[in-house]
Design a protein around this motif. Structure first.
Motif, PDB file in Angstrom:
ATOM      1  N   VAL A 105      -4.807  -6.211  -5.414  1.00 18.52           N
ATOM      2  CA  VAL A 105      -3.682  -6.562  -5.437  1.00 18.52           C
ATOM      3  C   VAL A 105      -3.349  -7.498  -4.370  1.00 18.52           C
ATOM      4  CG1 VAL A 105      -1.151  -5.507  -4.876  1.00 18.52           C
ATOM      5  CG2 VAL A 105      -3.084  -3.960  -6.031  1.00 18.52           C
ATOM      6  N   SER A 106      -2.811  -8.656  -4.584  1.00 15.39           N
ATOM      7  CA  SER A 106      -2.583  -9.715  -3.750  1.00 15.39           C
ATOM      8  C   SER A 106      -1.258  -9.408  -2.670  1.00 15.39           C
ATOM      9  CB  SER A 106      -2.229 -11.096  -4.475  1.00 15.39           C
ATOM     10  OG  SER A 106      -1.644 -11.964  -3.558  1.00 15.39           O
ATOM     11  N   SER A 107      -1.348  -9.775  -1.499  1.00 14.50           N
ATOM     12  CA  SER A 107      -0.421  -9.450  -0.806  1.00 14.50           C
ATOM     13  C   SER A 107       0.382 -10.682  -0.331  1.00 14.50           C
ATOM     14  CB  SER A 107      -0.984  -8.921   0.832  1.00 14.50           C
ATOM     15  OG  SER A 107      -1.726  -9.679   1.201  1.00 14.50           O
ATOM     16  N   THR A 108       0.004 -11.859  -1.015  1.00 12.36           N
ATOM     17  CA  THR A 108       0.793 -13.242  -0.582  1.00 12.36           C
ATOM     18  C   THR A 108       1.408 -13.621  -1.850  1.00 12.36           C
ATOM     19  OG1 THR A 108      -1.311 -14.248  -1.123  1.00 12.36           O
ATOM     20  CG2 THR A 108      -0.975 -13.726   1.235  1.00 12.36           C
ATOM     21  N   HIS A 109       1.150 -13.380  -3.138  1.00 11.04           N
ATOM     22  CA  HIS A 109       1.880 -13.773  -4.099  1.00 11.04           C
ATOM     23  C   HIS A 109       1.565 -12.742  -5.420  1.00 11.04           C
ATOM     24  CE1 HIS A 109      -2.164 -15.545  -4.461  1.00 11.04           C
ATOM     25  NE2 HIS A 109      -2.127 -14.900  -5.866  1.00 11.04           N
ATOM     26  N   ILE A 110       2.682 -12.756  -6.361  1.00 11.63           N
ATOM     27  CA  ILE A 110       2.565 -11.856  -7.519  1.00 11.63           C
ATOM     28  C   ILE A 110       1.354 -11.936  -8.479  1.00 11.63           C
ATOM     29  CG2 ILE A 110       3.742 -10.811  -9.411  1.00 11.63           C
ATOM     30  CD1 ILE A 110       6.253 -11.639  -8.097  1.00 11.63           C
ATOM     31  N   ALA A 111       0.276 -11.232  -8.082  1.00 13.73           N
ATOM     32  CA  ALA A 111      -0.908 -11.221  -8.650  1.00 13.73           C
ATOM     33  C   ALA A 111      -1.619 -10.100  -8.621  1.00 13.73           C
ATOM     34  CB  ALA A 111      -1.516 -12.278  -8.436  1.00 13.73           C
ATOM     35  N   ARG A 161       8.894  -6.083  -5.203  1.00 16.84           N
ATOM     36  CA  ARG A 161      10.380  -6.132  -4.843  1.00 16.84           C
ATOM     37  C   ARG A 161      10.701  -6.454  -3.188  1.00 16.84           C
ATOM     38  NH1 ARG A 161       9.457  -1.105  -5.360  1.00 16.84           N
ATOM     39  NH2 ARG A 161      10.572   0.241  -3.922  1.00 16.84           N
ATOM     40  N   GLY A 162      11.502  -7.308  -3.048  1.00 17.28           N
ATOM     41  CA  GLY A 162      11.725  -7.310  -1.688  1.00 17.28           C
ATOM     42  C   GLY A 162      10.715  -8.044  -0.485  1.00 17.28           C
ATOM     43  N   ALA A 201       0.809  -1.325   0.058  1.00 18.57           N
ATOM     44  CA  ALA A 201      -0.191  -0.031   0.178  1.00 18.57           C
ATOM     45  C   ALA A 201       0.961   1.225  -0.283  1.00 18.57           C
ATOM     46  CB  ALA A 201      -0.928   0.022   1.091  1.00 18.57           C
ATOM     47  N   VAL A 202       1.729   1.275   0.715  1.00 12.47           N
ATOM     48  CA  VAL A 202       2.747   2.479   0.837  1.00 12.47           C
ATOM     49  C   VAL A 202       3.469   2.612  -0.584  1.00 12.47           C
ATOM     50  CG1 VAL A 202       5.069   3.306   1.711  1.00 12.47           C
ATOM     51  CG2 VAL A 202       3.146   2.464   3.277  1.00 12.47           C
ATOM     52  N   ARG A 203       3.784   1.444  -1.217  1.00 15.64           N
ATOM     53  CA  ARG A 203       4.776   1.697  -2.451  1.00 15.64           C
ATOM     54  C   ARG A 203       3.661   2.461  -3.422  1.00 15.64           C
ATOM     55  NH1 ARG A 203       8.254  -3.707  -2.476  1.00 15.64           N
ATOM     56  NH2 ARG A 203       9.592  -3.152  -0.859  1.00 15.64           N
ATOM     57  N   LEU A 204       2.534   1.780  -3.417  1.00 13.63           N
ATOM     58  CA  LEU A 204       1.558   1.932  -4.441  1.00 13.63           C
ATOM     59  C   LEU A 204       0.974   3.693  -4.153  1.00 13.63           C
ATOM     60  CD1 LEU A 204      -0.598  -0.845  -4.770  1.00 13.63           C
ATOM     61  CD2 LEU A 204       0.526   0.007  -6.741  1.00 13.63           C
ATOM     62  N   THR A 205       0.917   4.154  -3.071  1.00 13.56           N
ATOM     63  CA  THR A 205       0.756   5.292  -2.581  1.00 13.56           C
ATOM     64  C   THR A 205       1.778   6.283  -2.932  1.00 13.56           C
ATOM     65  OG1 THR A 205      -0.648   4.689  -0.778  1.00 13.56           O
ATOM     66  CG2 THR A 205      -0.328   6.984  -0.934  1.00 13.56           C
ATOM     67  N   ARG A 206       3.115   5.809  -2.755  1.00 15.18           N
ATOM     68  CA  ARG A 206       4.217   6.992  -3.112  1.00 15.18           C
ATOM     69  C   ARG A 206       4.338   7.045  -4.403  1.00 15.18           C
ATOM     70  NH1 ARG A 206       8.246   4.429  -0.288  1.00 15.18           N
ATOM     71  NH2 ARG A 206       8.504   3.101  -1.924  1.00 15.18           N
ATOM     72  N   MET A 207       4.366   5.952  -5.294  1.00 11.80           N
ATOM     73  CA  MET A 207       4.420   5.891  -6.521  1.00 11.80           C
ATOM     74  C   MET A 207       3.314   6.896  -7.501  1.00 11.80           C
ATOM     75  SD  MET A 207       4.408   2.661  -9.423  1.00 11.80           S
ATOM     76  CE  MET A 207       2.813   2.096  -8.937  1.00 11.80           C
ATOM     77  N   ILE A 208       2.040   6.630  -6.989  1.00 13.89           N
ATOM     78  CA  ILE A 208       1.090   7.437  -7.569  1.00 13.89           C
ATOM     79  C   ILE A 208       1.129   8.737  -7.173  1.00 13.89           C
ATOM     80  CG2 ILE A 208      -1.437   7.695  -7.626  1.00 13.89           C
ATOM     81  CD1 ILE A 208      -1.568   4.449  -7.325  1.00 13.89           C
ATOM     82  N   ASP A 209       1.283   9.245  -6.107  1.00 15.47           N
ATOM     83  CA  ASP A 209       1.402  10.512  -5.423  1.00 15.47           C
ATOM     84  C   ASP A 209       2.637  11.099  -6.335  1.00 15.47           C
ATOM     85  OD1 ASP A 209       0.517  12.543  -3.771  1.00 15.47           O
ATOM     86  OD2 ASP A 209       2.394  12.476  -2.720  1.00 15.47           O
ATOM     87  N   THR A 210       3.714  10.578  -6.365  1.00 16.13           N
ATOM     88  CA  THR A 210       4.874  10.935  -7.105  1.00 16.13           C
ATOM     89  C   THR A 210       4.532  11.335  -8.654  1.00 16.13           C
ATOM     90  OG1 THR A 210       6.411   9.881  -5.835  1.00 16.13           O
ATOM     91  CG2 THR A 210       7.411  10.605  -7.787  1.00 16.13           C
TER      92      THR A 210
END
Length: 194
Positions: free
Chosen positions: A139-145, A184-185, A48-57
């Motif tokens: 957005v899944s939080s357990t696998h890339i999907a 990532r990570g 959620a933080v990554r998406l928020t930061r990426m979109i806000d930027t």
């Protein structure tokens, strides 16, 4: 999924705003009933933080507002209020409200075991009442999907399923990114129960 309160109060929106300010946890208001929001996992929070930061930027310098899970959405034409993980509004009518937005073009929910059915079903039905919503990203939080529900110009909702190696395209805010940028990570080996 959100949890109903024991003996939940039946509140008007005005009562809800005053009541919510005194609570230790966030609550959605659906048909006058309050529902406590459950907490999330480490992966849920990081995504959620990554998406928020990426979109806000990406939207920096525009008149659009990017919201995190603290920004309520008023379901258009109702007294219902929800807390998505990420939202974006570019509508002028949302520029002057202080308690919530009503006209998001993008809503993102990070899924967990306890919220997935609600986010895909009843919550999406509520969100679709907004004619300006274009993209609903799950957005899944357990696998890339990632699943993207996109409303086309004819008003039909199309679903796009993304996995590793794919590129996500959010037409609502003209943003494209590789799916791996979100994951990532992260430790995706655990099947987290929330």
């Amino acid at each position: 999924m959100h949890t109903p309160q024991e003996n939940p109060p039946h509140l008007t929106p005005e009562e809800y705003f005053l009541w919510q300010e005194k609570q230790l946890e966030k609550h959605e208001l659906i048909n006058g009933q309050t529902y406590a929001m459950s907490g999330g996992s480490v992966n849920h929070s990081r995504i959620a933080v990554r998406l928020t930061r990426m979109i806000d930027t990406h939207l920096d310098g525009s008149h659009c507002i990017t919201g995190n899970s603290d920004l309520r959405i008023n379901i258009l034409g109702t007294n219902n209020y929800t807390y998505p993980d990420v939202s974006v509004t570019c509508d002028e009518r949302d520029q002057t409200t202080s308690q919530y937005i009503t006209y998001p073009c993008l809503i993102i929910e990070v899924l967990s075991t306890s919220t997935e059915a609600y986010d895909r079903g009843n919550k999406f039905r509520l969100y679709r009442q907004n004619p300006l919503l274009i993209d609903y990203l799950l957005v899944s939080s357990t696998h890339i999907a990632i699943d993207l529900y996109h409303k086309n110009e004819a008003g039909d909702w199309l679903i796009f399923n993304y996995q590793g190696g794919d590129r996500i395209k959010l037409q609502s805010i003209d943003l494209s990114f590789p799916i791996e940028q979100i994951y990532r990570g992260l430790n995706l080996l655990e099947n987290e129960q929330i």
